[in-house]
Design an enzyme around this catalytic site. Structure first.
Site, mmCIF file in Angstrom:
data_model
loop_
_atom_site.group_PDB
_atom_site.id
_atom_site.type_symbol
_atom_site.label_atom_id
_atom_site.label_comp_id
_atom_site.label_asym_id
_atom_site.label_seq_id
_atom_site.Cartn_x
_atom_site.Cartn_y
_atom_site.Cartn_z
ATOM 1 C CB SER A 22 -0.845 -0.022 1.257
ATOM 2 O OG SER A 22 -0.108 -0.182 2.428
ATOM 3 C CG ASN A 109 -4.069 -4.090 13.214
ATOM 4 O OD1 ASN A 109 -3.503 -3.823 12.131
ATOM 5 N ND2 ASN A 109 -4.556 -5.168 13.806
ATOM 6 C CB THR A 154 -42.193 23.264 -8.187
ATOM 7 O OG1 THR A 154 -43.440 23.420 -8.773
ATOM 8 C CG2 THR A 154 -42.292 24.304 -6.947
ATOM 9 C CG HIS A 155 -43.408 19.667 -10.655
ATOM 10 N ND1 HIS A 155 -43.494 18.407 -10.154
ATOM 11 C CD2 HIS A 155 -43.962 20.415 -9.608
ATOM 12 C CE1 HIS A 155 -44.358 18.332 -9.152
ATOM 13 N NE2 HIS A 155 -44.397 19.676 -8.629
ATOM 14 C CB SER A 276 -17.027 22.944 -30.250
ATOM 15 O OG SER A 276 -16.788 22.019 -31.115
ATOM 16 C CE LYS A 282 -22.178 23.797 -28.095
ATOM 17 N NZ LYS A 282 -21.957 22.363 -28.361
ATOM 18 C CG ASN A 284 -19.446 23.442 -25.179
ATOM 19 O OD1 ASN A 284 -20.419 23.703 -25.603
ATOM 20 N ND2 ASN A 284 -18.746 22.720 -26.118
ATOM 21 C CD GLU A 289 -21.043 19.913 -20.026
ATOM 22 O OE1 GLU A 289 -21.834 19.502 -20.621
ATOM 23 O OE2 GLU A 289 -19.812 20.587 -20.189
ATOM 24 C CE1 TYR A 316 -6.395 -3.055 9.051
ATOM 25 C CE2 TYR A 316 -5.320 -5.516 9.028
ATOM 26 C CZ TYR A 316 -5.451 -4.013 8.530
ATOM 27 O OH TYR A 316 -4.965 -3.934 7.410
ATOM 28 C CD GLN A 321 -2.897 -2.523 2.244
ATOM 29 O OE1 GLN A 321 -2.390 -2.842 3.424
ATOM 30 N NE2 GLN A 321 -2.711 -2.789 1.130
ATOM 31 C CE LYS A 324 -4.357 3.259 4.946
ATOM 32 N NZ LYS A 324 -5.268 1.817 4.908
HETATM 33 N N1 ARG Z 1 -1.170 -1.217 5.617
HETATM 34 C C1 ARG Z 1 -2.454 -1.893 6.607
HETATM 35 C C2 ARG Z 1 -3.697 -0.960 6.562
HETATM 36 O O1 ARG Z 1 -3.598 0.122 5.951
HETATM 37 C C3 ARG Z 1 -1.809 -1.813 7.922
HETATM 38 C C4 ARG Z 1 -1.124 -2.654 8.663
HETATM 39 C C5 ARG Z 1 -1.917 -3.654 9.224
HETATM 40 N N2 ARG Z 1 -1.396 -4.893 8.560
HETATM 41 C C6 ARG Z 1 -1.688 -5.974 9.016
HETATM 42 N N3 ARG Z 1 -1.492 -7.020 8.556
HETATM 43 N N4 ARG Z 1 -2.230 -6.026 10.450
HETATM 44 O O2 ARG Z 1 -4.593 -1.562 6.831
#
Ligand code: ARG
Length: 461
Positions: A22, A109, A154-155, A276, A282, A284, A289, A316, A321, A324
């Site tokens: 990651s 964790n 409205t509508h 365009s 045009k 735009n 959008e 966990y 993971q 993110k």
């Molecule tokens: N990179 C992991 C995450 O973002 C955190 C590590 C925890 N990994 C684990 N095997 N307990 O969730």
């Protein structure tokens, strides 16, 4: 480098390493990871795991690492599993053996929970600042045309006349709620998880309140298992971001229409429109959008994390993971859209005659007339019927409201008294709506003043 390995005969396969890393995206947490690790070094000192000198050495080394991280080549060749692993490897390279103590009584964790909390807290403040500046731009645009009258819909059918500032302040209110929603989201993220260990609580007697103070958190978490499995604070952020994007998408949709040739009310600046490649005439509304379009990515991020979290067993699981990328994606799109919307609003120009003419050509005054009849004693249902017949007759004859004279109205129905004919012009009906929250000119002027003051108070928080 790995933070584990003793139990394994072989290392991970190349495919698994590639699949599970990651670092390529969670590197965005490095500042948070280092701040958290510096605080953790101080906590380790307070429980006697690190000496003052070791703590100082570690904290200093982390500061140097953070500085390096901003420069080029910091990540070159880094094959670490995640940002937490990378940061510890860099510490080891810089500070040597003492680095082996930094992870005492700590789990990734809780570390990932801490890092994302720190990251999202800062991101929320950035989003709130952008929301406030968009609110300010709406107030400025409203103040440029204080008396402009537009049809409210409205509508998607002309309904009643409203003041242009009243319309803009509706979006102001939505954004004010967005600001508040981010504030509530901040409070949910603002809870310090360190001391939770992997899931069972740390085996070292950290003063968790002291760590919270050190990192500027208002509270500490109450259950270590909950910490390991909790991403509610990210769902809250993604929800708040989604609602804000939804509001922007509605403004975008309105203005795409209002700036069309069919409506012709609003001029979007050259700087926020594009041409365009084929059709020379045009202009735009691509900025709007794209604001509307980017909603898909932010709502997608919320859905993505919902689905990731659904049905996960306590506590966990590595699935988490996957929180993110949606988080970063949504935050980036939100920031971009808020900024873009502000520039569109700042540079837009209203052509007030066009929406005013639209109100005059349609029967947006019908409600004003029916209510005037009701005020004069005609039961509302009958007034409604009567004005409905007047509209039907007008449509049949191809007449507009202003074509009717006082006498003709009285002949149409004796309930119409001479003073009611004024209401055939939309700007008079507005004046009957001087209720708090209504579109009466005085109410709107007051609301506009209050809105400007609200912007100032939010700016100075
Ligand atoms: N990179 C992991 C995450 O973002 C955190 C590590 C925890 N990994 C684990 N095997 N307990 O969730």
């Amino acid at each position: 480098m790995k933070l584990w390995g003793g139990r394994f005969e072989t290392g991970p396969s190349e495919v698994f390493e590639r699949f599970s890393e990651s670092l390529s995206f969670d590197r965005r947490l490095i500042e948070a990871d280092i701040a958290g690790s510096q605080a953790f070094a101080r906590a380790l000192e307070s429980v006697g795991v690190l000496s003052a000198a070791e703590r100082a050495q570690i904290v200093e080394a982390f500061a140097a690492i953070l500085e390096q991280a901003a420069g080029p080549a910091f990540y070159d060749g880094a094959a670490d599993e995640d940002v937490h692993t990378l940061v510890i490897r860099k510490l080891k390279e810089r500070a040597g053996a003492v680095a082996d103590k930094i992870h005492t009584g700590r789990s990734r964790n809780e570390q990932v929970s801490l890092d994302t909390r720190l990251w999202v807290r800062a991101e929320i403040r950035r989003a709130q600042a952008l929301v406030v500046e968009l609110m300010a731009a709406l107030v400025d645009l409203a103040a440029r045309y204080p008396d402009a009258v537009i049809p409210g819909y409205t509508h998607m059918r002309r309904a009643q006349a409203v003041l242009w500032p009243h319309y803009l302040l509706a979006y102001f209110e939505m954004l004010a709620r967005d600001w508040e929603r981010f504030e509530q989201t901040y409070a949910r993220a603002d809870v310090m998880p360190l001391g939770s260990g992997a899931l069972a609580g740390s085996g070292f007697p950290f003063d968790r309140e002291a760590i919270a103070r050190d990192l500027g958190f208002s509270a500490i978490t109450r259950n270590s298992m909950d910490v390991a499995g909790d991403r509610d604070f990210l769902l809250d952020f993604l929800h708040a971001a989604s609602v804000a994007m939804l509001h922007l998408s509605r403004l975008a949709e309105d203005w795409i229409l209002y700036s069309s040739e069919e409506f012709g009310w609003l001029d979007l600046a050259d700087g926020v429109t594009s041409g365009s490649s084929l059709m020379p005439q045009k202009k735009n509304p691509d900025s709007l959008e794209l604001i509307r379009g980017k909603c898909g990515r932010v709502f997608g991020a919320l859905t993505s994390l919902f689905v990731t979290m659904k049905g996960l067993p306590m506590t966990y699981n590595r699935d988490m993971q996957e929180d993110k990328q949606p988080l970063f994606e949504a935050a980036d799109q939100l920031r971009g859209a808020l900024e873009m919307a502000r520039v569109v609003v700042e540079t837009a120009e209203l052509k007030p005659e066009t929406p005013l003419a639209a109100t005059e050509r349609s029967w947006v005054v019908a409600t004003d007339l029916a209510e005037a009849l009701a005020r004069a004693g005609t039961p509302f249902h009958q007034a409604h019927q009567l004005v409905g017949r007047l509209v039907r007759e007008s449509v049949r004859q191809g007449r507009q409201p202003s074509d009717w004279t006082t006498d003709e109205l009285a002949r149409f129905a004796p309930e119409f008294t001479p003073d009611m004919a004024r209401l055939l012009a939309p700007e008079h009906g507005l004046k009957t709506r001087e209720i708090l929250g209504g579109t009466g000119p005085q109410s709107v002027a007051r609301a506009l003043k209050e809105a400007a003051a609200r912007v100032e108070s939010l700016r100075s928080r």
